[in-house]
Design an enzyme around this catalytic site. Structure first.
Site, short mmCIF file in Angstrom:
data_model
loop_
_atom_site.label_atom_id
_atom_site.label_comp_id
_atom_site.label_asym_id
_atom_site.label_seq_id
_atom_site.Cartn_x
_atom_site.Cartn_y
_atom_site.Cartn_z
N LYS A 187 6.91 35.61 21.01
CA LYS A 187 7.70 34.83 20.05
C LYS A 187 7.59 33.35 20.39
O LYS A 187 7.58 32.97 21.57
CB LYS A 187 9.16 35.29 20.10
CG LYS A 187 10.05 34.69 19.02
CD LYS A 187 11.46 35.27 19.09
CE LYS A 187 12.38 34.69 18.04
NZ LYS A 187 13.76 35.24 18.13
N SER A 212 15.72 36.92 13.83
CA SER A 212 14.73 35.87 13.80
C SER A 212 13.36 36.27 14.35
O SER A 212 12.37 35.56 14.08
CB SER A 212 15.25 34.66 14.59
OG SER A 212 15.42 34.97 15.94
N SER A 235 18.53 39.47 16.80
CA SER A 235 17.18 39.07 16.38
C SER A 235 16.03 39.91 16.91
O SER A 235 14.89 39.71 16.49
CB SER A 235 16.93 37.62 16.77
OG SER A 235 17.51 36.79 15.80
N1 GLN Z 1 20.94 36.21 12.58
C1 GLN Z 1 21.65 35.67 13.70
C2 GLN Z 1 21.69 34.17 13.59
O1 GLN Z 1 21.25 33.68 12.62
C3 GLN Z 1 21.01 36.11 14.98
C4 GLN Z 1 19.89 35.27 15.41
C5 GLN Z 1 19.34 35.64 16.76
O2 GLN Z 1 19.68 36.69 17.32
N2 GLN Z 1 18.54 34.76 17.30
O3 GLN Z 1 22.19 33.49 14.44
#
Ligand code: GLN
Length: 448
Positions: A54, A129, A153
């Site tokens: 990532k 994400s 995410s």
């Molecule tokens: N969807 C969540 C956010 O927007 C989680 C994101 C994540 O785990 N990096 O913060």
């Protein structure tokens, strides 16, 4: 040969999924060649295995953008600790994977660079994400990737793409070299197609790191040790809040069916309650945004990445570089976080959120006195259409309700495939006790 075949496969499939921001082809082929000359020891199961990373994990001499214009030209001078571990295991990093900008989002649509597509349906989001990390594995580009999970995410994109994703216990995997979003919540973890691959990958990346002040000084067990299929006597809890309002009926059905499968395998499954989990989303968006607002202060136009050209004064450099370098969602969170940390509002928001966070953690502690694992859906819905929710931040935030409590409590959580709804994968979430990923893998393997 494997590395070369991997790049062929990536090039062939990339137009349909668009998972990678950067490919590392020349260096990967050199590494593979060096490994061929050195020879592979049989005990090293991951040697030569291609892995995708990532793009918020820093990689020495390899562009690392966090999917932000702010870091469009940032080439780190050091490797994250997980990268050291990837190299120690003789894995071959093949490239950097698309994501939501600074990991803020749940669909990978906030990336500055490209739109990644769901591996099962190109009109659907891959989740986020870690959307690139999940789509690349599900599309067969790579067998293994690293993602990060601050509020879901890893688990949610794993669910949306029908693969296995593990968010380890907070402190299990070093965060050194992870571009920080919310430091008290962020964890790195593996995404794979099988449970066993996932356990092997977690073996490789776990362990104490003196460079990360929150790294846990725990020994790392062999996460493959309990992959036996044995489930007799295992006590599983199913929180009623996880099957309540807003969960798609097909998902509810799939989870109840999974519970039945566990019973048939010899486990007990009982309903429990996590009464404070309903505050999770509110608490998370205060804490995560607050921590993000301070973590992102370092992107000032001076030290890293993007700098506005149209400037007269130092103040201009800061303001214009940040205004032009950050996307809308990132700015929204910086403003929300700065507000909840400001002197007039700190007690009402940030401090209060910390207190409710403790209550959420205590709910889990309570349940884990009588149970080994908790199960539920990974997400309230299957993958939705590209563009469908991106202009409704509140709807996006609310869809994290099933994954967020795990991060707030620092617990390990994973998502494994549990069927389909109209051709799109459904994820079963398994939550374990602190540092008990081994039992989660045991159950996941028996279910798979
Ligand atoms: N969807 C969540 C956010 O927007 C989680 C994101 C994540 O785990 N990096 O913060």
């Amino acid at each position: 040969d494997l590395t070369r075949a991997t790049f062929d496969r990536i090039k062939e499939t990339e137009p349909t999924v668009d998972a990678f921001i950067t490919l590392n082809e020349a260096k990967a082929l050199d590494l593979a060649k060096a490994l061929d000359l050195k020879g592979i020891s049989e005990s090293n199961v991951l040697a030569g295995i291609p892995i995708g990373i990532k793009d918020n994990i820093v990689t020495k001499d390899l562009l690392t953008t966090a999917a932000s214009k702010m870091l469009y030209n940032f080439t780190p001078i050091y490797d994250a600790t997980v990268m050291d571990k990837v190299y120690q295991a003789d894995m071959i990093p093949v490239g950097k994977l698309n994501m939501d900008e600074f990991a803020m989002g749940g669909s990978s649509e906030t990336s500055y660079f490209k739109l990644t597509k769901n591996a099962w349906d190109q009109t659907k989001v891959p989740g986020g994400s870690s959307g690139g990390s999940a789509a690349a594995v599900a599309a067969g580009q790579i067998p293994l990737s690293l993602g990060t999970d601050t509020g879901g995410s890893i688990r949610q994109p794993a669910a949306f793409n029908g693969i296995v994703g593990m968010k380890p216990t907070y402190g299990r995997v070093s965060r050194y070299g992870l571009i920080a979003f919310s430091s008290s919540l962020d964890q790195i973890g593996p995404l794979t197609r099988s449970v066993q691959d996932n356990a092997f990958a977690l073996n490789a990346i776990s362990g104490y790191d003196e460079k990360d002040g929150t790294s846990a000084g725990r020994s790392v067990p062999d996460f493959t040790a309990k992959l036996t299929g044995e489930m007799k006597g295992m006590r599983i809890a199913l929180p009623k809040e996880y099957l309540g309002e807003g969960i798609q009926p097909e998902i509810k059905e799939a989870i109840l069916k999974a519970a039945e499968t566990f019973r048939q395998l010899g486990a007990t499954v009982e309903e429990v309650s996590l009464p404070h989990s309903k505050y999770g989303v509110a608490v998370y968006y205060i804490i995560a945004s607050s921590e993000a607002s301070t973590n992102l202060q370092r992107f000032d136009g001076i030290r890293f990445g993007y700098r506005s050209e149209d400037v007269q004064t130092l103040e201009d450099v800061y303001i214009k570089s940040r205004s032009e370098g950050f996307g809308t969602e990132v700015k929204r969170r910086i403003m929300l976080g700065s507000f909840s940390l400001s002197s007039g509002f700190y007690d009402a928001y940030f401090k209060k959120a910390g207190q409710v966070r403790t209550l959420i953690k205590q709910d889990f502690d309570q349940v884990f006195q009588d149970f080994d694992l908790i199960i539920g859906p990974s997400a309230p819905n299957v993958a939705y259409g590209i563009g469908e929710n991106i202009n409704d931040p509140l709807a996006m935030y609310l869809s994290d309700l099933l994954t967020i409590p795990v991060n707030l409590a620092g617990l390990p959580g994973m998502s494994i495939p549990a069927g389909f709804s109209e051709g799109l994968p459904i994820g079963l979430q398994i939550i374990g006790k602190h540092f008990d990923e081994q039992t989660m893998y045991q159950a996941a393997y028996a279910f798979e």
